[in-house]
Design a protein around this motif. Structure first.
Motif, PDB file in Angstrom:
ATOM      1  N   LYS A 127     -15.870  -7.869  33.470  1.00  0.00           N
ATOM      2  CA  LYS A 127     -16.784  -9.005  33.532  1.00  0.00           C
ATOM      3  C   LYS A 127     -18.136  -8.532  34.038  1.00  0.00           C
ATOM      4  CE  LYS A 127     -13.297 -12.350  33.866  1.00  0.00           C
ATOM      5  NZ  LYS A 127     -13.239 -13.518  33.136  1.00  0.00           N
ATOM      6  N   LEU A 128     -19.170  -9.114  33.432  1.00  0.00           N
ATOM      7  CA  LEU A 128     -20.529  -8.781  33.865  1.00  0.00           C
ATOM      8  C   LEU A 128     -20.858  -9.563  35.130  1.00  0.00           C
ATOM      9  CD1 LEU A 128     -22.330  -8.840  30.425  1.00  0.00           C
ATOM     10  CD2 LEU A 128     -21.576  -6.852  31.714  1.00  0.00           C
ATOM     11  N   VAL A 129     -21.537  -8.902  36.010  1.00  0.00           N
ATOM     12  CA  VAL A 129     -21.900  -9.526  37.272  1.00  0.00           C
ATOM     13  C   VAL A 129     -23.405  -9.733  37.256  1.00  0.00           C
ATOM     14  CG1 VAL A 129     -21.925  -9.264  39.788  1.00  0.00           C
ATOM     15  CG2 VAL A 129     -20.017  -8.384  38.439  1.00  0.00           C
ATOM     16  N   SER A 130     -23.838 -10.897  37.593  1.00  0.00           N
ATOM     17  CA  SER A 130     -25.277 -11.159  37.640  1.00  0.00           C
ATOM     18  C   SER A 130     -25.647 -11.638  39.043  1.00  0.00           C
ATOM     19  CB  SER A 130     -25.669 -12.216  36.607  1.00  0.00           C
ATOM     20  OG  SER A 130     -25.043 -13.442  36.904  1.00  0.00           O
ATOM     21  N   ASN A 131     -26.871 -11.348  39.416  1.00  0.00           N
ATOM     22  CA  ASN A 131     -27.369 -11.806  40.711  1.00  0.00           C
ATOM     23  C   ASN A 131     -27.907 -13.220  40.544  1.00  0.00           C
ATOM     24  OD1 ASN A 131     -26.784  -9.333  41.740  1.00  0.00           O
ATOM     25  ND2 ASN A 131     -28.864  -8.524  41.519  1.00  0.00           N
ATOM     26  N   LYS A 132     -27.277 -14.139  41.225  1.00  0.00           N
ATOM     27  CA  LYS A 132     -27.686 -15.524  41.061  1.00  0.00           C
ATOM     28  C   LYS A 132     -28.953 -15.802  41.870  1.00  0.00           C
ATOM     29  CE  LYS A 132     -23.471 -17.155  39.544  1.00  0.00           C
ATOM     30  NZ  LYS A 132     -23.166 -17.808  38.387  1.00  0.00           N
ATOM     31  N   GLN A 133     -29.059 -15.213  43.017  1.00  0.00           N
ATOM     32  CA  GLN A 133     -30.225 -15.448  43.869  1.00  0.00           C
ATOM     33  C   GLN A 133     -31.116 -14.228  43.830  1.00  0.00           C
ATOM     34  OE1 GLN A 133     -30.895 -18.235  45.419  1.00  0.00           O
ATOM     35  NE2 GLN A 133     -29.005 -19.277  44.872  1.00  0.00           N
ATOM     36  N   GLN A 134     -32.304 -14.394  43.228  1.00  0.00           N
ATOM     37  CA  GLN A 134     -33.286 -13.311  43.244  1.00  0.00           C
ATOM     38  C   GLN A 134     -34.547 -13.832  43.919  1.00  0.00           C
ATOM     39  OE1 GLN A 134     -33.910 -11.801  39.345  1.00  0.00           O
ATOM     40  NE2 GLN A 134     -31.928 -10.807  39.227  1.00  0.00           N
ATOM     41  N   ASP A 135     -35.247 -12.895  44.480  1.00  0.00           N
ATOM     42  CA  ASP A 135     -36.457 -13.244  45.201  1.00  0.00           C
ATOM     43  C   ASP A 135     -37.540 -13.644  44.202  1.00  0.00           C
ATOM     44  OD1 ASP A 135     -38.243 -13.550  47.269  1.00  0.00           O
ATOM     45  OD2 ASP A 135     -38.814 -11.428  47.265  1.00  0.00           O
ATOM     46  N   PRO A 136     -38.146 -14.804  44.359  1.00  0.00           N
ATOM     47  CA  PRO A 136     -39.194 -15.220  43.418  1.00  0.00           C
ATOM     48  C   PRO A 136     -40.415 -14.295  43.450  1.00  0.00           C
ATOM     49  CG  PRO A 136     -38.505 -17.080  44.787  1.00  0.00           C
ATOM     50  CD  PRO A 136     -37.797 -15.870  45.281  1.00  0.00           C
ATOM     51  N   GLU A 137     -40.675 -13.701  44.578  1.00  0.00           N
ATOM     52  CA  GLU A 137     -41.829 -12.792  44.689  1.00  0.00           C
ATOM     53  C   GLU A 137     -41.592 -11.528  43.855  1.00  0.00           C
ATOM     54  OE1 GLU A 137     -45.552 -11.977  45.763  1.00  0.00           O
ATOM     55  OE2 GLU A 137     -44.499 -13.787  46.333  1.00  0.00           O
ATOM     56  N   GLU A 138     -40.374 -11.011  43.854  1.00  0.00           N
ATOM     57  CA  GLU A 138     -40.031  -9.838  43.042  1.00  0.00           C
ATOM     58  C   GLU A 138     -40.137 -10.173  41.550  1.00  0.00           C
ATOM     59  OE1 GLU A 138     -39.110  -6.663  43.821  1.00  0.00           O
ATOM     60  OE2 GLU A 138     -39.705  -7.112  45.878  1.00  0.00           O
ATOM     61  N   MET A 139     -39.696 -11.366  41.178  1.00  0.00           N
ATOM     62  CA  MET A 139     -39.782 -11.787  39.780  1.00  0.00           C
ATOM     63  C   MET A 139     -41.235 -11.884  39.339  1.00  0.00           C
ATOM     64  SD  MET A 139     -36.691 -12.468  38.494  1.00  0.00           S
ATOM     65  CE  MET A 139     -36.685 -13.880  37.458  1.00  0.00           C
TER      66      MET A 139
END
Length: 149
Positions: A127-139
Motif C-alpha cells: 500500500k502506498l503511504v501518503s503524508n496527510k499533514q504537510q506544512d503549507p509553507e513548504e508547499m
C-alpha cells in the motif's frame, strides 16, 4: 448465352452514340471520339453480362440437361446407379452423436484441491503511504520554485 454477338455490337454502337453525342457539346471531337470508344467497350462488355444472366434465367435447370446418357462405373467396376437418380441431393439427413455424458460432465462442478502449492496466488501489492499533514509553507516554497523555472 442468349442471342449472338450482334446483340453486343448493337448495344456497343448505341453506347458509342450516346456517349459521343453527350460529350461533343463540351469537348473537342477527339476527346468525344475517345470517350465514345470507351462507351462502346463498356456497353459491349455489359451486353455479355446481360446475355449471360438472361441465359441463366431462361434455363435454370441447364445443368440437369447436361447429364451423361450412360451410367458411369465406379472404381470397383460396378455401375453407379445414383448418377441418374432424380431424388439425389434432395434430402440432407444428418444424425449427431449423443453427447449427454459430456454435457453433464461439463455442467457438474468438480471438487477442487484446497492445497495448491504452485497454483495461482493473487497479487498483493504494498500500500502506498501518503503524508496527510504537510506544512503549507513548504508547499508554497515548492510551488514558487517550480513556477520560476
Amino acid at each position: 448465352m442468349v442471342g449472338n454477338i450482334k446483340i453486343n455490337l448493337w448495344l456497343g454502337l448505341i453506347g458509342f452514340l450516346i456517349t459521343f453525342f453527350a460529350s461533343i457539346e463540351n469537348n473537342l471531337w477527339t476527346t468525344s471520339l475517345f470517350r465514345g470508344v470507351l462507351g462502346f467497350a463498356l456497353w459491349f462488355f455489359l451486353a455479355f453480362v446481360l446475355r449471360f444472366v438472361l441465359g441463366i434465367l431462361a434455363n435454370p435447370a441447364g445443368a440437369a440437361t447436361n447429364k451423361p446418357s450412360t451410367p458411369t462405373s465406379s472404381e470397383n467396376g460396378q455401375p453407379d446407379s445414383s448418377v441418374d437418380d432424380p431424388s439425389r441431393g434432395g434430402q440432407f439427413d444428418v444424425v449427431t452423436p449423443d453427447q449427454d455424458q459430456e454435457l453433464s460432465d461439463l455442467l457438474t462442478p468438480k471438487p477442487t484441491d484446497t492445497v495448491d502449492k504452485g497454483g495461482f496466488a493473487p497479487l498483493n501489492p504494498p500500500k502506498l503511504v501518503s503524508n496527510k499533514q504537510q506544512d503549507p509553507e513548504e508547499m508554497a516554497k515548492a510551488v514558487r520554485h517550480l513556477t520560476q523555472k
